[in-house]
Design a protein around this motif. Structure first.
Motif, short mmCIF file in Angstrom:
data_model
loop_
_atom_site.label_atom_id
_atom_site.label_comp_id
_atom_site.label_asym_id
_atom_site.label_seq_id
_atom_site.Cartn_x
_atom_site.Cartn_y
_atom_site.Cartn_z
N ALA A 97 0.80 -1.15 -0.02
CA ALA A 97 -0.06 -0.17 0.02
C ALA A 97 0.91 1.26 0.06
O ALA A 97 0.55 2.25 -0.48
CB ALA A 97 -1.02 0.01 1.12
N LEU A 100 1.92 3.93 -2.89
CA LEU A 100 1.27 5.25 -3.39
C LEU A 100 2.37 6.31 -3.42
O LEU A 100 2.46 7.36 -3.81
CB LEU A 100 0.19 5.32 -2.37
N THR A 256 -9.18 7.05 -3.40
CA THR A 256 -7.99 6.21 -3.26
C THR A 256 -8.08 5.17 -2.24
O THR A 256 -7.57 4.00 -2.61
CB THR A 256 -7.02 7.30 -2.90
N MET A 260 -7.63 1.14 -3.10
CA MET A 260 -6.75 0.55 -2.64
C MET A 260 -7.36 -0.66 -1.96
O MET A 260 -6.99 -1.92 -2.11
CB MET A 260 -6.05 1.13 -1.42
N GLU A 263 -8.25 -3.12 -4.51
CA GLU A 263 -6.97 -3.99 -5.27
C GLU A 263 -6.65 -5.19 -4.26
O GLU A 263 -5.46 -5.69 -4.60
CB GLU A 263 -5.90 -3.13 -5.73
N THR A 265 -5.08 -4.34 -1.32
CA THR A 265 -4.05 -3.96 -0.61
C THR A 265 -4.66 -2.57 0.27
O THR A 265 -4.30 -1.31 -0.15
CB THR A 265 -2.82 -3.34 -1.41
N TYR A 267 -5.57 0.26 2.60
CA TYR A 267 -4.28 1.56 3.07
C TYR A 267 -4.70 1.67 4.67
O TYR A 267 -5.87 2.59 4.78
CB TYR A 267 -4.54 2.45 2.22
#
Ligand code: GLY
Length: 438
Positions: A97, A100, A256, A260, A263, A265, A267
């Motif tokens: 993560a 980014l 965002t 995440m 996906e 992952t 954050y």
């Protein structure tokens, strides 16, 4: 609660103070003994923050219940993954993560994949002739960025550090030769601001906006630094950021975190959006995967919610609230003469903590050891907090009188003139707004 804190800068001094204030015992690992953290910590381990094995050893020895990671470099090394695999819930994103921040090409491609609002035109190149012809076809001024962590250095912008797109091509070619790849982005004009949020992987809780002063010298001149100071306003906005701009920027950060999570992952930690307020609205210049330094010192002293409670909420995925006092803040960093290009090292600074306190200011130590000897980066910060920006700036400036040594600082951080300069830039864009309360 026993909390391991990784890092020894001004940001970590502010984190440590807020954790102790909210009832935790703090155990620190950093590569030098920060004099402020030494006074707060139950124990202190000297080690490189990126030496994940050593940090884990110390965390297990101390029997900590949780960890809080200050800087980005250990995140890139996967410190959160390692601590959590060993049963220590941690505030900070996993290695995946944290890309980014640690992998700019990943961040831009991620934004594109998920159509995150506030994204820019970009390309990654490893072939100099493709890079050259893309920049020629693009025609507009560009930004050239190395892909990985550079500590604020390495990014060059046409019109600022680069004269024109010709110079941009030459610099990009140099980076390709050195790093194999380079990121080229469109340049976005406007005024930068910092938007930090807490996230538990799903929920997002905003902090007051702040504005950083990255240039070394007054009137925004000189080399780019980690940040010579920053201010924030009592209403949580900035004088040139409208409520609508704020909501759009928050939407970007929420999108965002949501993407995440999708996906796989999630954050968890502090997400820092470095935005450019452009004519068209807020655009992401960069993500950071941790608190800003100095911006942590704007927001943490205003927390009404115990930081320990927030940290637990982030670590166990059950973040509920984070409330802040409605006050303005001004942070002024004092750096050794010659910083950032040729900083003085090994010289002592005299700090009269009583005089700083008597001026009503707070003090956060950074790149100096327990004997107050400067180590070469930003040495210490003085912070003013008050109902208005003017008063907060006056307090910070008065507090600086308690520090003597071979240091310099930007007297213009948070002053009316410097804030008005930023308002003028937005007005010149034809943006109409009522400057907010500050
Ligand atoms: N102040 C900029 C940063 O923390 O990256």
């Amino acid at each position: 609660m026993r909390i391991l804190l990784v890092g020894g800068g001004g940001r970590e001094h502010a984190i440590g103070e807020a954790l102790v204030k909210s009832g935790s015992e703090v155990y620190v690992v950093s590569k030098h003994k920060n004099p402020g953290l030494t006074g707060l910590a139950r124990d202190y381990g000297l080690a490189k923050e990126t030496d994940v094995g050593r940090v884990l050893e110390l965390a297990l020895k101390w029997g900590v219940d949780m960890a809080f990671i200050g800087p980005e470099a250990p995140l890139e090394k996967g410190i959160v993954n390692v601590l959590e695999e060993n049963g220590i819930p941690t505030v900070g994103p996993s290695k995946e993560a944290a890309r980014l921040e640690t992998d700019k090409a990943f961040a831009r491609a991620f934004m594109e994949r998920h159509k995150i609002p506030g994204r820019k035109v970009f390309r990654v190149f490893n072939d100099p002739s493709e890079m050259r012809s893309w920049i020629d076809d693009f025609g507009k001024p560009v930004v050239v960025k190395p892909l990985g962590l550079t500590g604020g250095k390495g990014v060059k912008v046409v019109g600022y550090q680069l004269r024109d797109n010709e110079e941009a091509k030459a610099y990009a070619e140099e980076l390709i030769r050195r790093d194999e790849k380079v990121l080229i982005e469109e340049r976005t004009d406007g005024v930068e601001f910092t938007f930090q949020v807490f996230s538990d992987g799903e929920r997002v809780i905003p902090m007051p906006l702040a504005q950083d002063y990255p240039h070394a010298y007054e009137d925004d001149r000189g080399p780019i630094t980690g940040g010579m100071g920053s201010y924030s306003c009592s209403n949580g906005l900035l004088p040139f950021v409208t409520r609508e701009d704020y909501e759009r920027a928050l939407e970007t950060l929420k999108a965002t975190v949501e993407a995440m999570r999708k996906e796989g992952t999630p954050y968890k930690g502090i997400l820092y959006g470095q935005f450019m307020l452009s004519k068209e609205g807020p655009v992401i210049i960069e993500y950071n995967a941790r608190f800003g330094d100095p911006e942590a010192m704007n927001v943490l002293p205003l927390l009404k919610t115990p930081l320990t409670e927030i940290a637990e909420g982030i670590a166990d995925g059950n973040l509920k609230r984070a409330e802040f006092e409605n006050k303005a803040t001004v942070v002024k960093y004092l750096a050794p003469r010659g910083y950032p290009t040729n900083p003085l090292r090994g010289v002592k600074v005299e700090v009269d903590e009583g005089a700083v306190r008597d001026a009503g200011a707070r003090l956060y130590y950074a790149s100096m050891d327990e004997n107050f000897t400067m180590l070469g980066s930003r040495a210490l910060a003085v912070v003013g907090i008050a109902g208005t920006l003017e008063e907060a700036e006056r307090i910070a400036s008065a507090g600086i009188n308690g520090v003597r040594g071979e240091v310099f600082y930007r007297a213009d951080v948070g002053t009316k003139e410097s804030v008005e300069k930023r308002i003028r830039i937005m007005r010149d864009f034809g943006k109409e707004f009522e400057p907010g309360l500050c």
